[in-house]
Design an enzyme around this catalytic site. Sequence first.
Site, PDB file in Angstrom:
ATOM      1  N   CYS A  40       0.822  -1.210   0.000  1.00 46.44           N
ATOM      2  CA  CYS A  40       0.000   0.000   0.000  1.00 46.44           C
ATOM      3  C   CYS A  40       0.860   1.266   0.000  1.00 46.44           C
ATOM      4  O   CYS A  40       1.841   1.362   0.745  1.00 46.44           O
ATOM      5  CB  CYS A  40      -0.923   0.005   1.215  1.00 46.44           C
ATOM      6  SG  CYS A  40      -2.168  -1.304   1.168  1.00 46.44           S
ATOM      7  N   CYS A 121      -3.177  -0.815  -3.574  1.00 40.58           N
ATOM      8  CA  CYS A 121      -4.015  -0.230  -2.525  1.00 40.58           C
ATOM      9  C   CYS A 121      -3.436   1.108  -2.069  1.00 40.58           C
ATOM     10  O   CYS A 121      -2.243   1.368  -2.211  1.00 40.58           O
ATOM     11  CB  CYS A 121      -4.149  -1.187  -1.335  1.00 40.58           C
ATOM     12  SG  CYS A 121      -2.595  -1.797  -0.672  1.00 40.58           S
TER      13      CYS A 121
END
Length: 209
Positions: A40, A121
């Site tokens: 992420c 993400c």
Amino acid sequence: YDCQTVWGAFEQAYVGQDPCKVPVEAYDPLIAAAPFKHACNRMMFWSKTKDVVHDFNKKKDCFTTMQHTLLGSVLDGLTWCGKEGSSETFTTGCREGTGCENSPVRSFWKKASAALADNACGDVTAMLNGSIITPFSPSSIFGSIEVKRFKSPTVKSLTVVLFTQKNSGTNCTNASLKDLQKELDKGIKYNCKEVTENIHLSVPRIKFR
């Protein structure tokens, strides 16, 4: 990773197969054996900027690309295929290009790119080539596969880093980048930053997010 399992899953996709009839799904067991991990806010995608991206990452090591994954690092730049009736892996004489859309190599990168994008993400970055007329091509791997798999709210934003040469006429107002914005899932914030060739080596001064 269990190397023997990974190798077996790799071989089963193409060994003994027509080298132009290896479907993308043939690599499902391989991706399952060596899954990509979420990174992420660190994931960088690219299109026609491979060398620049890797040069930058060698100096900064602040982004994760396909080539940082097990499969991406091992298979990058390689050619392989099988032949009907054979249990061998061949690295020469493998067909590619027009008339062989489902080659083992092409199908692998399509599957791997989709799997990587599925793991995107947070804030995602993409470096595109600002030295060409259309930095974003809907037919590229990035345009046809990866962008379409960025989903809100898992992916919060996409920042395009447009790598340009000095005095290049292409900038963040390019029409193809407007097409890119239209492709994004609703809810994903879009940003674009221009980086010129003569300053990319000192990119630490540039905040991508």
